[in-house]
Design an enzyme around this catalytic site. Sequence first.
Site, PDB file in Angstrom:
ATOM      1  N   CYS A 284      -1.626   9.104   4.419  1.00 12.58           N
ATOM      2  CA  CYS A 284      -1.644   8.738   2.909  1.00 12.58           C
ATOM      3  C   CYS A 284      -3.050   9.179   2.606  1.00 12.58           C
ATOM      4  CB  CYS A 284      -1.505   7.304   2.782  1.00 12.58           C
ATOM      5  SG  CYS A 284      -2.582   6.220   4.039  1.00 12.58           S
TER       6      CYS A 284
ATOM      7  N   GLU B  57       0.924  -1.156  -0.056  1.00  7.87           N
ATOM      8  CA  GLU B  57       0.215   0.130   0.067  1.00  7.87           C
ATOM      9  C   GLU B  57       0.957   1.227  -0.093  1.00  7.87           C
ATOM     10  OE1 GLU B  57      -2.956  -0.803  -0.434  1.00  7.87           O
ATOM     11  OE2 GLU B  57      -2.684  -2.762   0.009  1.00  7.87           O
TER      12      GLU B  57
HETATM   13  P1  NAD Z   1       8.923   5.249   2.891  1.00  7.93           P
HETATM   14  O1  NAD Z   1       8.743   4.618   1.422  1.00  7.93           O
HETATM   15  O2  NAD Z   1      10.048   6.235   2.860  1.00  7.93           O
HETATM   16  O3  NAD Z   1       9.378   4.294   3.971  1.00  7.93           O
HETATM   17  C1  NAD Z   1       8.585   3.215   4.195  1.00  7.93           C
HETATM   18  C2  NAD Z   1       9.450   1.747   4.740  1.00  7.93           C
HETATM   19  O4  NAD Z   1      10.413   1.512   3.634  1.00  7.93           O
HETATM   20  C3  NAD Z   1      10.408   2.250   5.850  1.00  7.93           C
HETATM   21  O5  NAD Z   1      10.593   1.122   6.718  1.00  7.93           O
HETATM   22  C4  NAD Z   1      11.772   2.662   5.150  1.00  7.93           C
HETATM   23  O6  NAD Z   1      12.840   2.262   6.027  1.00  7.93           O
HETATM   24  C5  NAD Z   1      11.748   1.478   3.984  1.00  7.93           C
HETATM   25  N1  NAD Z   1      12.447   1.979   2.586  1.00  7.93           N
HETATM   26  C6  NAD Z   1      12.716   3.219   2.434  1.00  7.93           C
HETATM   27  N2  NAD Z   1      13.595   3.055   1.191  1.00  7.93           N
HETATM   28  C7  NAD Z   1      13.662   1.834   1.031  1.00  7.93           C
HETATM   29  C8  NAD Z   1      14.193   1.188  -0.076  1.00  7.93           C
HETATM   30  N3  NAD Z   1      15.067   1.878  -1.205  1.00  7.93           N
HETATM   31  N4  NAD Z   1      14.283  -0.202  -0.219  1.00  7.93           N
HETATM   32  C9  NAD Z   1      13.561  -0.973   0.751  1.00  7.93           C
HETATM   33  N5  NAD Z   1      12.911  -0.383   1.762  1.00  7.93           N
HETATM   34  C10 NAD Z   1      12.860   1.077   1.849  1.00  7.93           C
HETATM   35  O7  NAD Z   1       7.356   5.802   3.519  1.00  7.93           O
HETATM   36  P2  NAD Z   1       7.380   6.692   4.914  1.00  7.93           P
HETATM   37  O8  NAD Z   1       7.772   8.043   4.677  1.00  7.93           O
HETATM   38  O9  NAD Z   1       7.744   5.866   6.103  1.00  7.93           O
HETATM   39  O10 NAD Z   1       5.740   6.730   4.741  1.00  7.93           O
HETATM   40  C11 NAD Z   1       5.129   7.626   4.078  1.00  7.93           C
HETATM   41  C12 NAD Z   1       4.606   6.853   2.659  1.00  7.93           C
HETATM   42  O11 NAD Z   1       3.667   5.930   3.167  1.00  7.93           O
HETATM   43  C13 NAD Z   1       3.495   8.012   2.059  1.00  7.93           C
HETATM   44  O12 NAD Z   1       3.954   7.843   0.567  1.00  7.93           O
HETATM   45  C14 NAD Z   1       2.219   7.513   2.232  1.00  7.93           C
HETATM   46  O13 NAD Z   1       1.291   7.894   1.479  1.00  7.93           O
HETATM   47  C15 NAD Z   1       2.419   6.008   2.344  1.00  7.93           C
HETATM   48  N6  NAD Z   1       1.369   5.299   3.178  1.00  7.93           N
HETATM   49  C16 NAD Z   1       0.437   4.714   2.696  1.00  7.93           C
HETATM   50  C17 NAD Z   1      -0.429   4.106   3.453  1.00  7.93           C
HETATM   51  C18 NAD Z   1      -1.847   3.307   2.702  1.00  7.93           C
HETATM   52  O14 NAD Z   1      -2.395   2.601   3.289  1.00  7.93           O
HETATM   53  N7  NAD Z   1      -1.609   3.377   1.257  1.00  7.93           N
HETATM   54  C19 NAD Z   1      -0.723   4.109   4.738  1.00  7.93           C
HETATM   55  C20 NAD Z   1       0.343   4.826   5.196  1.00  7.93           C
HETATM   56  C21 NAD Z   1       1.503   5.431   4.612  1.00  7.93           C
END
Ligand code: NAD
Length: 540
Positions: A326, A292
């Site tokens: 989100c 998601e």
């Molecule tokens: P992010 O993508 O920066 O990080 C999410 C996770 O991925 C973290 O644990 C991070 O360490 C890891 N990560 C980061 N870069 C990575 C890589 N290159 N490879 C593998 N893992 C990696 O997101 P965030 O800033 O923590 O959260 C915000 C984002 O999440 C927003 O885009 C928001 O819309 C989305 N979100 C979506 C939902 C939904 O249900 N659709 C819910 C909450 C948040």
Amino acid sequence: MSGRFRVPEPVNEPIRGYAPGSGERASLEARIDAMTKERVEAPCVIDGRDVTTGDTFVAKVPHRHDLELADVHAAGREQVQAAIDAALAARHDWSRMPFEHRCSVFLRAADLLAGSWRDTLNAATILNQSKSVQQAEIDAACELIDFLRFNVAFAQQVYEQQPASVAGEWNRTDHRPLEGFVLAVTPFNFTAIAGNLPTAPALMGNTVVWKPSEKQALSAHWLMRLFQAAGLPDGVINLVHGDGAQAVDVATNSPHLAGLHFTGSANVLSGLFRMVGERIDTFRAFPRIVGESGGKDFVVAHPSALIDPLVVALGRGAFEYQGQKCSAASRAYLPRSVWEQVRDPLADLAGSLTMGDVGDDLSTFMGAVIDGNAWRKHRDAIDEARAQGVEVLVGGTPDGTDGWFVPPTVLVSDDPRSRTMTEELFGPILTVHVYDDGAWDDVLTEVDAGAPYALTGAVFSQDLDAIAQATDTLRDAAGNFYVNDKPTGSIVGRQPFGGARRSGTNDKAGSVLNLQRWVSPRVIKETWAAPIDHRYPHQG
Ligand code: NAD
């Protein structure tokens, strides 16, 4: 044990109000105070054991540069591999653990969280993620309690799905856990999601490696302690802090990666798909990917819209938790006649919201955005919009002196394809596009095409035909669609959550659909009167 057990009927956890002078407020304040003074060590937890690596990073407080909460031990490749090995070793026993015992771990975690652990998880979420008390309560307490309790009931629904049988045979479905381990990678913005992503597959009998966000590490630490206190057996969920790319690299190098449970940004999700795709022939089975991701969530108003509910929906939808949901409303399409009535009340509302130290004063509405990178991104986007002649109706002056504060900001853009109308900024920035009252058909087409995401959206109208038309035209534009309500605040069991297009695989967290993804059914046909002659009638 014999008996067909029925799991307890789940009900949504009541939201506490934390009114001034209440006992619950005093209790939470005391826990926040203690947490600000106790700098903890947050280890990885592998096979039930605390693992310190010495390679530490600090768990911070977005609204206070001067406060540090924890030293978090980042996993290296070796620890991620150890976590995978522990998950695989725990799989045999856990996958055979009777359902009622798996349930009892998570139901007990829900009860602990509803009781003596509530203050700890709320305090960690207030401090580490800069949530107001209301936002922490609906996330770290209520939503996670709901996930834990409702998932148990959804799991029972999965197991109840059984095929038909006719005379002489009995067909049964064995809803097996996936063969291998599940990697859960979780975002900073919801403690409930951080808790749900590892526990949902574990409930279905899978074993898990969990990599939480570095920006939510303290809350993740306390979540793991909660699961342990609830009796989670060693190795079922293994916590590895630190770098996401490294964890995914090690996990996708294992032939036993069976599933990936991710929530975060769309670009990272794309990278995970790419990584799994590139290595697809090395896995024992095709890994399940449940991901998601982001949103560019809309509010579109018809000329018949009521003004007051629209103003409140825009204010709450865009600015609660600093727009870091989100589902946050970040693009609004309002007809000129409505905008003339919304403009001043919206500016007044946004200007009146209190912003500051959410841990020190529980009456505060907003804290800071999560870190310096987010703050700079928001500042630059506002500056760029201003330079392009976009009107800044209110806000627009980020201040990073004491914490990463971005005030509620409303921009008014003539161009519906300007950057702040189309790109997910993940901050308290709402961009309004004003359209001519007669252009309703065209504006719906623009809402649908204007952004690559399809997570949430809302229509405001008193005209039934207009609501029906918006519901139809915007059918693919949002996985969660609201009529005369803000596009945020989904509740487990009532609005299963998720979106399509660039917003993810839409496997609906908090529903039976999500749990269905964590099993691989085996169908068993048992025959009592097997044929004893190989010839069919047509053979004479
Ligand atoms: P992010 O993508 O920066 O990080 C999410 C996770 O991925 C973290 O644990 C991070 O360490 C890891 N990560 C980061 N870069 C990575 C890589 N290159 N490879 C593998 N893992 C990696 O997101 P965030 O800033 O923590 O959260 C915000 C984002 O999440 C927003 O885009 C928001 O819309 C989305 N979100 C979506 C939902 C939904 O249900 N659709 C819910 C909450 C948040």
